[in-house]
Enzyme design. Structure first.
Site, PDB file in Angstrom:
ATOM      1  N   TYR A   1      23.068  34.362 -26.901  1.00 48.85           N
ATOM      2  CA  TYR A   1      22.951  33.574 -25.669  1.00 48.85           C
ATOM      3  C   TYR A   1      24.317  33.323 -25.045  1.00 48.85           C
ATOM      4  O   TYR A   1      24.535  33.574 -23.855  1.00 48.85           O
ATOM      5  CB  TYR A   1      22.264  32.251 -25.990  1.00 48.85           C
ATOM      6  CG  TYR A   1      22.016  31.355 -24.799  1.00 48.85           C
ATOM      7  CD1 TYR A   1      20.972  31.610 -23.923  1.00 48.85           C
ATOM      8  CD2 TYR A   1      22.809  30.223 -24.580  1.00 48.85           C
ATOM      9  CE1 TYR A   1      20.728  30.778 -22.841  1.00 48.85           C
ATOM     10  CE2 TYR A   1      22.571  29.390 -23.497  1.00 48.85           C
ATOM     11  CZ  TYR A   1      21.523  29.668 -22.639  1.00 48.85           C
ATOM     12  OH  TYR A   1      21.287  28.840 -21.565  1.00 48.85           O
TER      13      TYR A   1
ATOM     14  N   ILE B   1      19.854  20.018 -20.230  1.00 48.51           N
ATOM     15  CA  ILE B   1      18.987  19.617 -19.132  1.00 48.51           C
ATOM     16  C   ILE B   1      17.569  19.438 -19.669  1.00 48.51           C
ATOM     17  O   ILE B   1      17.098  20.238 -20.488  1.00 48.51           O
ATOM     18  CB  ILE B   1      18.969  20.679 -18.005  1.00 48.51           C
ATOM     19  CG1 ILE B   1      20.402  21.028 -17.562  1.00 48.51           C
ATOM     20  CG2 ILE B   1      18.130  20.200 -16.821  1.00 48.51           C
ATOM     21  CD1 ILE B   1      21.162  19.904 -16.899  1.00 48.51           C
TER      22      ILE B   1
ATOM     23  N   LYS C   1      25.674  34.745 -21.503  1.00 48.90           N
ATOM     24  CA  LYS C   1      25.947  33.741 -20.468  1.00 48.90           C
ATOM     25  C   LYS C   1      27.426  33.746 -20.077  1.00 48.90           C
ATOM     26  O   LYS C   1      27.771  33.539 -18.913  1.00 48.90           O
ATOM     27  CB  LYS C   1      25.526  32.350 -20.954  1.00 48.90           C
ATOM     28  CG  LYS C   1      24.021  32.135 -20.988  1.00 48.90           C
ATOM     29  CD  LYS C   1      23.409  32.188 -19.598  1.00 48.90           C
ATOM     30  CE  LYS C   1      21.947  31.789 -19.601  1.00 48.90           C
ATOM     31  NZ  LYS C   1      21.360  31.778 -18.241  1.00 48.90           N
TER      32      LYS C   1
ATOM     33  N   SER D   1      25.739  28.803 -18.463  1.00 49.81           N
ATOM     34  CA  SER D   1      25.431  27.657 -19.320  1.00 49.81           C
ATOM     35  C   SER D   1      26.715  27.092 -19.904  1.00 49.81           C
ATOM     36  O   SER D   1      27.689  27.826 -20.106  1.00 49.81           O
ATOM     37  CB  SER D   1      24.518  28.098 -20.465  1.00 49.81           C
ATOM     38  OG  SER D   1      24.388  27.082 -21.446  1.00 49.81           O
TER      39      SER D   1
END
Length: 242
Positions: free
Chosen positions: A142, A175, A146, A130
């Site tokens: 996160y 996205i 990632k 990401s």
């Protein structure tokens, strides 16, 4: 492209994963979607394996069963969860959970698929990181996991290159998916401001990301490994507030 290309796609039932599955099916792949729920579409070459990747025992069992049924040539680890929290509110079980989903399950599935790939002297592994790996507020667990995917892919690329197996990373920016809208309300001023802050002046779409994945999956692209491709409209070289 023939049906001899057999791919596992995690999180293939929705969002980016579902679009990857569709593009692979269109290209002639046999596709196994490993996700918590079955895809809401059917195809003669689509096989749904329902598994919670946060459960290491269930993941190991599912990966073993798939590798026994199929000689997997491609593995796309797309499944992911955000669980946003500012630093004072981060819980270690969130970090542990995302470590299993983003890193642990990738290791387990790759280990299960590796013998067939090595025997065929061919494989394509794509990990979905990401833009958040570069840092975003509320993304402690996160972004850490990632970012870990990038280092893991670089290591695997060195270990597996001699076996004809490439390992690359796709790192999307904002996205338009359900996961994005779980954090940013659809149609909100915040959504509009995010789009304005992206150099190309729009949010990304699932097909933008899937095309990048298909590029790395192409058997012809054997000289590209250990790389990270940001599909982010320029957000990785600019600044964006999510």
């Amino acid at each position: 492209m023939s049906s001899s290309n057999t791919a596992i796609v995690t999180g293939g039932s929705a969002g980016i994963g579902a679009e990857i599955v569709r593009q692979m099916l269109d290209a002639g792949y046999e596709v196994i979607s490993m996700a918590r729920r079955a895809a809401d579409f059917t195809h003669e070459r689509l096989h749904n394996v329902q598994v919670d990747l946060s459960d290491a025992v269930a993941t190991e069992q599912a990966a073993a069963e798939v590798s026994q049924r199929f000689a997997v040539t491609h593995f796309v680890h797309n499944a992911g969860v955000i669980w946003p929290n500012l630093l004072p509110d981060v819980k270690l079980d969130e970090l542990q959970g995302l470590t299993q989903i983003h890193l642990g399950s990738a290791i387990q599935i790759t280990q299960a698929c590796l013998p067939a790939m090595q025997q065929q002297q061919f494989g394509r592994i794509v990990l979905m990181s990401s833009r958040g790996a570069l840092g975003l507020p509320t993304r402690t667990a996160y972004s850490a996991t990632k970012a870990g995917m990038v280092g893991m892919a670089r290591t695997w690329s060195l270990e597996l290159a001699a076996s004809g197996i490439t390992v690359n990373v796709v790192a999307p920016g904002p996205i338009q998916t359900d996961m994005f809208y779980d954090v940013v309300p659809a149609g909100s001023e915040r959504e509009a401001n995010i789009a304005k802050g992206i150099p190309v002046q729009r949010l990304g779409r699932a097909d933008d990301v899937a095309r990048a994945v298909m590029f790395f999956c192409d058997p012809a692209n054997s000289f590209i490994t250990g790389q990270t491709l940001y599909v982010c409209g320029g957000a990785s070289v600019s600044s964006v507030t999510i």
